[in-house]
Design an enzyme around this catalytic site. Structure first.
Site, PDB file in Angstrom:
ATOM      1  CB  CYS A 120      -3.681  -2.024  -0.090  1.00 53.56           C
ATOM      2  SG  CYS A 120      -3.145  -3.544  -0.919  1.00 53.56           S
ATOM      3  CG  HIS A 146      -5.582  -0.427  -4.055  1.00 51.29           C
ATOM      4  ND1 HIS A 146      -4.575   0.305  -3.476  1.00 51.29           N
ATOM      5  CD2 HIS A 146      -5.124  -1.695  -4.147  1.00 51.29           C
ATOM      6  CE1 HIS A 146      -3.544  -0.482  -3.242  1.00 51.29           C
ATOM      7  NE2 HIS A 146      -3.848  -1.702  -3.632  1.00 51.29           N
ATOM      8  CD  GLU A 198      -5.713   3.676  -3.826  1.00 56.12           C
ATOM      9  OE1 GLU A 198      -6.682   3.382  -3.084  1.00 56.12           O
ATOM     10  OE2 GLU A 198      -4.601   3.099  -3.756  1.00 56.12           O
TER      11      GLU A 198
END
Lengths: 254, 205
Positions: free
Chosen positions: B83, B185, B187
Site C-alpha cells: 500500500c 492489502h 494481509e
C-alpha cells in the site's frame, strides 16, 4: 469498476456478540472472534464491530477482542462505539482494526474527524450517522444514542461536513427502519450516496436478501450492512452474494 | 521447513501489526521492528504502510529506517512494499508535494481520476499482466482488497506485473528484481492474500 461489499455487523458488549430487537431482549449470539472468523470463511467482504456498551471500563475488553480478531481474521474490520478521542482511535487501530467509526462524539466535537484523519488518513475514519425522517417529511435529521436524542442537524448537511473534515466512508443507518426488517430507507440511502464522493454503507432494516440487492441497485450504496439475518443462520453470505450476482451486482464471488 | 525471519519495518504509524500477523499465519517468523541489525539478519524485509504519503515518509526517516530500506533492496534479499509502503518506493507523490520518496522505483504517485468514488475502498479483481512467482497457486483473477486514493505510475511500464480496473487501469503490483510491491492489502485479502504472502515467505530463505 465499483464492487459492492456485504458487511455483517457484530454488536458487542462485555466481549460477547449480542443482537437485540429494538434494543431490548438482547440475545447472546456468541464469541466475536469465532463469529468473525466464520464470516471471513463464508466470504464476507468486511466486518463491523459495534461496542454497544462502550463504558470506559469496557475499553480493554474491546481492545482484546480487536487483537484476537486481527490474529485470526484476514479481512478488513471497523470498530465503532465509544471512540471519544484521538487516543481511543489510536488504541483500537494499534490493536489491529483497519478503521474506526465515530458517531455521537463527532457530532458533539466535529474536529475529532479532522484529528483522526490527520494522524491515520481518511481511509481509517468512518462517520456513522443515524438518520430519521423529519415529521414534515422534507428531509432527515441526525439522531444520537440509538435514535433517542434529536440533534436538530440536517443529515445531508452533516454528512457533507463530515466528508469535508476527512471521513473516508459513511455508515448510514435509518432509524425509521432499524430493527423493522422492512428494508433500507432507499430514498435516504440514494440521497446520501448521490451527494458524496466517498463510499457509503447502507444500514438499518434488512429482513430479506432482496433488501441487500435493493440497497445497492436502488440506493446506490457501496456496501450493505446486516446483522440478524446472518447471525442466527437464516441466511449465509454465499446466498446473499448469489442473489446479488444474479441481479447484476458486481461483487467478489464466494 | 524452518520459518524464515522477516523484518516488518515499524515506523509507528497506523495498523502495521496486521501485516506482521498475516505473515506469521503465512509461515514466517515475522517481527515488527525498527532495529537495523534485525533487518540485516532477516531473510526478507516488508515495508507496510497506511496513511498519508508525506506522514509515512517523515515517520520512516524519523525512525532511521530509510537506509535500512536501501540496504535491504541492495542486498538482493526479497523485499516487499504494501500500500503506502509501495507508494513510498516511488520518486514522489502528488499527495504530498515536496516530500521525496525513496525512488527505488522511478515514477510518480498520482490521484485516482475518473467518475469513481475515492478512496477505492473495496475488493477488486487482479489482472495479471506478467507472470510472477508471487502469483503461484492463485486463481487466474484473484480478488484482493484495496484502500487508496492515489496510484503509482512507474516510468518503466514493464515493472507493472498486475493491474486493477477502477476508473481506468491502475497499477496493482510492481516487480523490479528482488523488490515486489502491492497497492492492495494482501494481509486483508482473505485466502488469496494469504497465498500471496505465503509465496513471498517461500521466496525468503
Amino acid at each position: 469498476m465499483e464492487v459492492a461489499r456485504v458487511i455483517p455487523c457484530l454488536d458487542v458488549t462485555n466481549g460477547r456478540v449480542v443482537k437485540g430487537v429494538n434494543f431490548v431482549d438482547l440475545r447472546d449470539a456468541g464469541d466475536p472472534v469465532e463469529l468473525a472468523a466464520r464470516y471471513d470463511q463464508q466470504g464476507a467482504d468486511e466486518l463491523v464491530f459495534l461496542d454497544i456498551t462502550a463504558s470506559s471500563d469496557n475499553r480493554n475488553t474491546m481492545i482484546d477482542v480487536v487483537e484476537r480478531t486481527a490474529a485470526e481474521v484476514f479481512i478488513p474490520f471497523t470498530v465503532g462505539g465509544g471512540i471519544r478521542a484521538l487516543e481511543d482511535a489510536r488504541g483500537i487501530l494499534r490493536a489491529g482494526a483497519d478503521k474506526v467509526s465515530v458517531n455521537t462524539s463527532a457530532v458533539e466535537r466535529p474536529q475529532l474527524i479532522n484529528e483522526i484523519a490527520a494522524e491515520f488518513g481518511v481511509q481509517c475514519v468512518v462517520c456513522a450517522v443515524d438518520a430519521k425522517r423529519t415529521a414534515d417529511g422534507s428531509g432527515w435529521e441526525v439522531f444520537l444514542h440509538g435514535g433517542r436524542t434529536p440533534t436538530g442537524k440536517n443529515a445531508l448537511e452533516w454528512i457533507t461536513e463530515a466528508v469535508q473534515r476527512g471521513a473516508g466512508e459513511i455508515l448510514l443507518t435509518s432509524m425509521d427502519r432499524d430493527g423493522t426488517r422492512e428494508g433500507f430507507d432507499i430514498e435516504l440511502t440514494r440521497a446520501v450516496c448521490d451527494s458524496v464522493g466517498v463510499p457509503v454503507i447502507a444500514s438499518g432494516g434488512v429482513g430479506t436478501l432482496q433488501h441487500l440487492v435493493d440497497g445497492v441497485v436502488q440506493g446506490h450504496a457501496s456496501g450493505v450492512l446486516a446483522a440478524s439475518i446472518f447471525h442466527f443462520g437464516e441466511h449465509t453470505i454465499a446466498e446473499a452474494k448469489a442473489l446479488m450476482i444474479s441481479q447484476g451486482v458486481v461483487i467478489r464471488p464466494v | 521447513m524452518t520459518r524464515p525471519l522477516i523484518a516488518v519495518l515499524d515506523y509507528g504509524i497506523g495498523n502495521l501489526s496486521s501485516a506482521q500477523k498475516a505473515l506469521v499465519r503465512s509461515g514466517a517468523d515475522a517481527r515488527l521492528t525498527r532495529d537495523p541489525a534485525l533487518a540485516r539478519d532477516a531473510a526478507g524485509v516488508v515495508l507496510p504502510g497506511v496513511g498519508a504519503f508525506g506522514a509515512c515518509m517523515d515517520a520512516l526517516r524519523a525512525a532511521h529506517l530509510e537506509d535500512v530500506v536501501y540496504e535491504s533492496v541492495a542486498s538482493q534479499r526479497p523485499f516487499m512494499g504494501i500500500c503506502v509502503g509501495m507508494q513510498m518506493l516511488f520518486t514522489s507523490s502528488v499527495e504530498s508535494p515536496g516530500v521525496a520518496g525513496l525512488d527505488v522505483i522511478h515514477g510518480t504517485v498520482e490521484l485516482i481520476e475518473g467518475n469513481v468514488r475515492r478512496p477505492q475502498m473495496q475488493w477488486n479483481e487482479l489482472h495479471v499482466e506478467n507472470e510472477d512467482p508471487l502469483f503461484a497457486g492463485l486463481p487466474k483473477t484473484p480478488w484482493v482488497y484495496f484502500v487508496h486514493s492515489y496510484s503509482a505510475v512507474p516510468k518503466d511500464s514493464l515493472v507493472v506485473v498486475a493491474t486493477c480496473e477502477y476508473g481506468k487501469n491502475l497499477t496493482a503490483v510492481v516487480r523490479q528484481e528482488n523488490v515486489v510491491a502491492t497497492q492492495f492489502h494482501p494481509e486483508k485479502s482473505a485466502k488469496d492474500g494469504l497465498q500471496l504472502l505465503h509465496n513471498f515467505v517461500s521466496s525468503c530463505s
